[in-house]
Design a protein around this motif. Sequence first.
Motif, PDB file in Angstrom:
ATOM      1  N   ILE A 210       4.833 -21.487   5.640  1.00 23.94           N
ATOM      2  CA  ILE A 210       4.017 -21.410   4.437  1.00 23.94           C
ATOM      3  C   ILE A 210       4.761 -20.550   3.418  1.00 23.94           C
ATOM      4  N   ILE A 211       4.892 -21.062   2.220  1.00 24.16           N
ATOM      5  CA  ILE A 211       5.715 -20.430   1.209  1.00 24.16           C
ATOM      6  C   ILE A 211       4.908 -19.406   0.412  1.00 24.16           C
ATOM      7  N   ALA A 212       5.428 -18.198   0.325  1.00 23.12           N
ATOM      8  CA  ALA A 212       4.835 -17.179  -0.531  1.00 23.12           C
ATOM      9  C   ALA A 212       5.500 -17.240  -1.893  1.00 23.12           C
ATOM     10  N   GLY A 213       4.702 -17.449  -2.920  1.00 24.70           N
ATOM     11  CA  GLY A 213       5.252 -17.540  -4.259  1.00 24.70           C
ATOM     12  C   GLY A 213       5.548 -16.194  -4.868  1.00 24.70           C
ATOM     13  N   SER A 214       4.885 -15.138  -4.372  1.00 28.66           N
ATOM     14  CA  SER A 214       5.118 -13.806  -4.912  1.00 28.66           C
ATOM     15  C   SER A 214       4.741 -12.754  -3.878  1.00 28.66           C
ATOM     16  N   THR A 215       5.262 -11.568  -4.060  1.00 31.18           N
ATOM     17  CA  THR A 215       4.947 -10.424  -3.205  1.00 31.18           C
ATOM     18  C   THR A 215       4.829  -9.185  -4.089  1.00 31.18           C
ATOM     19  N   SER A 216       4.212  -8.134  -3.567  1.00 32.48           N
ATOM     20  CA  SER A 216       4.190  -6.864  -4.294  1.00 32.48           C
ATOM     21  C   SER A 216       4.012  -5.720  -3.314  1.00 32.48           C
ATOM     22  N   TRP A 217       4.592  -4.582  -3.665  1.00 37.45           N
ATOM     23  CA  TRP A 217       4.399  -3.361  -2.883  1.00 37.45           C
ATOM     24  C   TRP A 217       3.204  -2.597  -3.441  1.00 37.45           C
ATOM     25  N   ILE A 218       2.348  -2.138  -2.567  1.00 39.02           N
ATOM     26  CA  ILE A 218       1.210  -1.310  -2.942  1.00 39.02           C
ATOM     27  C   ILE A 218       1.625   0.142  -2.741  1.00 39.02           C
ATOM     28  N   ARG A 219       1.568   0.920  -3.805  1.00 41.49           N
ATOM     29  CA  ARG A 219       2.127   2.267  -3.795  1.00 41.49           C
ATOM     30  C   ARG A 219       1.043   3.345  -3.728  1.00 41.49           C
ATOM     31  N   ALA A 220       1.429   4.474  -3.144  1.00 43.02           N
ATOM     32  CA  ALA A 220       0.519   5.616  -3.046  1.00 43.02           C
ATOM     33  C   ALA A 220       0.247   6.180  -4.439  1.00 43.02           C
ATOM     34  N   GLU A 221      -1.008   6.444  -4.713  1.00 41.99           N
ATOM     35  CA  GLU A 221      -1.389   6.999  -6.011  1.00 41.99           C
ATOM     36  C   GLU A 221      -1.473   8.522  -5.988  1.00 41.99           C
ATOM     37  N   VAL A 222      -1.396   9.090  -4.787  1.00 40.65           N
ATOM     38  CA  VAL A 222      -1.398  10.551  -4.637  1.00 40.65           C
ATOM     39  C   VAL A 222      -0.458  10.912  -3.480  1.00 40.65           C
ATOM     40  N   ASP A 223      -0.139  12.200  -3.383  1.00 37.67           N
ATOM     41  CA  ASP A 223       0.612  12.704  -2.226  1.00 37.67           C
ATOM     42  C   ASP A 223      -0.373  12.961  -1.084  1.00 37.67           C
ATOM     43  N   GLY A 224       0.107  12.828   0.147  1.00 41.70           N
ATOM     44  CA  GLY A 224      -0.778  13.156   1.262  1.00 41.70           C
ATOM     45  C   GLY A 224      -0.396  12.501   2.569  1.00 41.70           C
ATOM     46  N   ILE A 225      -1.361  12.441   3.461  1.00 40.73           N
ATOM     47  CA  ILE A 225      -1.204  11.893   4.806  1.00 40.73           C
ATOM     48  C   ILE A 225      -1.927  10.546   4.859  1.00 40.73           C
ATOM     49  N   VAL A 226      -1.213   9.534   5.357  1.00 42.66           N
ATOM     50  CA  VAL A 226      -1.726   8.156   5.356  1.00 42.66           C
ATOM     51  C   VAL A 226      -2.364   7.820   6.699  1.00 42.66           C
ATOM     52  N   ARG A 227      -3.542   7.220   6.642  1.00 38.92           N
ATOM     53  CA  ARG A 227      -4.177   6.636   7.829  1.00 38.92           C
ATOM     54  C   ARG A 227      -4.348   5.143   7.549  1.00 38.92           C
ATOM     55  N   ALA A 228      -3.414   4.355   8.093  1.00 41.75           N
ATOM     56  CA  ALA A 228      -3.408   2.918   7.839  1.00 41.75           C
ATOM     57  C   ALA A 228      -4.594   2.242   8.509  1.00 41.75           C
TER      58      ALA A 228
ATOM     59  N   MET B  90       6.098   5.851   8.270  1.00 46.54           N
ATOM     60  CA  MET B  90       5.937   7.304   8.155  1.00 46.54           C
ATOM     61  C   MET B  90       4.558   7.615   7.564  1.00 46.54           C
ATOM     62  N   PRO B  91       3.755   8.453   8.218  1.00 43.26           N
ATOM     63  CA  PRO B  91       2.397   8.714   7.720  1.00 43.26           C
ATOM     64  C   PRO B  91       2.327   9.732   6.582  1.00 43.26           C
ATOM     65  N   LEU B  92       3.461  10.163   6.074  1.00 47.33           N
ATOM     66  CA  LEU B  92       3.497  11.122   4.974  1.00 47.33           C
ATOM     67  C   LEU B  92       4.029  10.429   3.724  1.00 47.33           C
ATOM     68  N   VAL B  93       3.321  10.569   2.599  1.00 48.55           N
ATOM     69  CA  VAL B  93       3.750   9.895   1.378  1.00 48.55           C
ATOM     70  C   VAL B  93       3.711  10.840   0.185  1.00 48.55           C
ATOM     71  N   ASN B  94       4.590  10.540  -0.756  1.00 50.11           N
ATOM     72  CA  ASN B  94       4.518  11.147  -2.084  1.00 50.11           C
ATOM     73  C   ASN B  94       3.948  10.114  -3.046  1.00 50.11           C
ATOM     74  N   GLU B  95       3.419  10.583  -4.123  1.00 50.05           N
ATOM     75  CA  GLU B  95       2.912   9.686  -5.146  1.00 50.05           C
ATOM     76  C   GLU B  95       4.009   8.708  -5.563  1.00 50.05           C
ATOM     77  N   GLY B  96       3.664   7.420  -5.564  1.00 52.75           N
ATOM     78  CA  GLY B  96       4.622   6.393  -5.949  1.00 52.75           C
ATOM     79  C   GLY B  96       5.344   5.745  -4.789  1.00 52.75           C
ATOM     80  N   ASP B  97       5.235   6.309  -3.569  1.00 50.27           N
ATOM     81  CA  ASP B  97       5.884   5.694  -2.406  1.00 50.27           C
ATOM     82  C   ASP B  97       5.271   4.334  -2.104  1.00 50.27           C
ATOM     83  N   ALA B  98       6.126   3.374  -1.726  1.00 47.30           N
ATOM     84  CA  ALA B  98       5.651   2.045  -1.327  1.00 47.30           C
ATOM     85  C   ALA B  98       5.074   2.139   0.081  1.00 47.30           C
ATOM     86  N   VAL B  99       3.831   1.706   0.259  1.00 47.64           N
ATOM     87  CA  VAL B  99       3.150   1.855   1.547  1.00 47.64           C
ATOM     88  C   VAL B  99       2.960   0.509   2.249  1.00 47.64           C
ATOM     89  N   PHE B 100       2.484  -0.503   1.528  1.00 51.19           N
ATOM     90  CA  PHE B 100       2.278  -1.831   2.103  1.00 51.19           C
ATOM     91  C   PHE B 100       2.936  -2.885   1.217  1.00 51.19           C
TER      92      PHE B 100
END
Length: 352
Positions: A245-263, A305-315
């Motif tokens: 199945i062809i994906a026509g587009s993709t995007s990274w969802i970025r952290a809006e704040v610094d902190g600890i991530v619980r996916a 990595m469960p630690l992010v800075n603002e702007g890091d790509a998460v998903f």
Amino acid sequence: MAKVKINRPFTLLGESIGVGERKTLALEAAKLYTHSPLNIPIEVVNGVMEGPVLMVCAAIHGDELNGVEVVRQLLAKIDPSQLRGTLIAVPIVNVFGFIHKSRYLPDRRDMNRSFPGSERGSLAGRMAYMFFNKVAVHCTHIIDLHTGAIHRTNLPQIRANLADQATADMAKAFGTPAVIDASLRNGSLRSEAANLGIPVITYEAGEALRFDPIAIAAGVQGVDYVMRHLKMIRGKRPKKLPDPIIAGSTSWIRAEVDGIVRAQVSLGERVVKGQVLAYISNPLGDSELELLAPKGGIVIGQQTMPLVNEGDAVFHLAYFASDNSLVEQQLESFIDEINDLDDELKTAELNN
């Protein structure tokens, strides 16, 4: 039906590889401070019958290890007497990065943004120039094996310029459920080879500096399917596999704040618009932000990595014209099949 012709000796790096022969070559990439040569290992398997010249290469980014194992397993199963055409296997392109467990070369440049390179340029440019002009230009088809970057993992996927029919056919033959219609990036092996009319697909799976059994087994199977498609080895791609199945587009969802991530979601999972992908909180837990999906799609990559800075790509989300539930179903079936394949390979190795 056209008659298959007997193959001819194949010449690479000034060495002749006879019909039905395999030979290990060394491309001198540079010298260490000690003046010891640093070589790119290359194995050429020249089949008995005429056919394509396929290069399967890995570790252009030196810390991306899954492809190295894919090439090893591929070479272990190739029989020159049953091969049509020529296989050029390069398990480690960026030998500097591989030694230092780094994505980059010592000059901090990305080799996969340095093609076609320059004979008098930077270290990255010189290595890219040498590899491109002494090896890549002699190929009719290329499969470039990659993983996610450090602390990022990718769902098995193919990235290809689907506007080119030969490339699209290779992408479909590889057999991953998700194919990303990715534009060509200047300086990449894929882009520069395409400029010469050489179809290239990029396989992405797993994480840097780690072996991922699913990524490796899917890679070995995928290369096998492409070689069947090119009629280099006998057999057809199994009919039970659904078309990708062809994906026509993709995007990274970025952290809006610094902190600890619980996916809250994982690779291959279907998400809907507004769904909570993760919670990002401070260590005390007295502030928390919901990371939401901007629209429905499939998770094809994520930070480990469960630690992010603002702007890091998460998903990393891929967006499909097809029903996302159908994509998720196909991905689940694919992963189940690859798990079974990995078990079979482990049993075969134990028996040998």
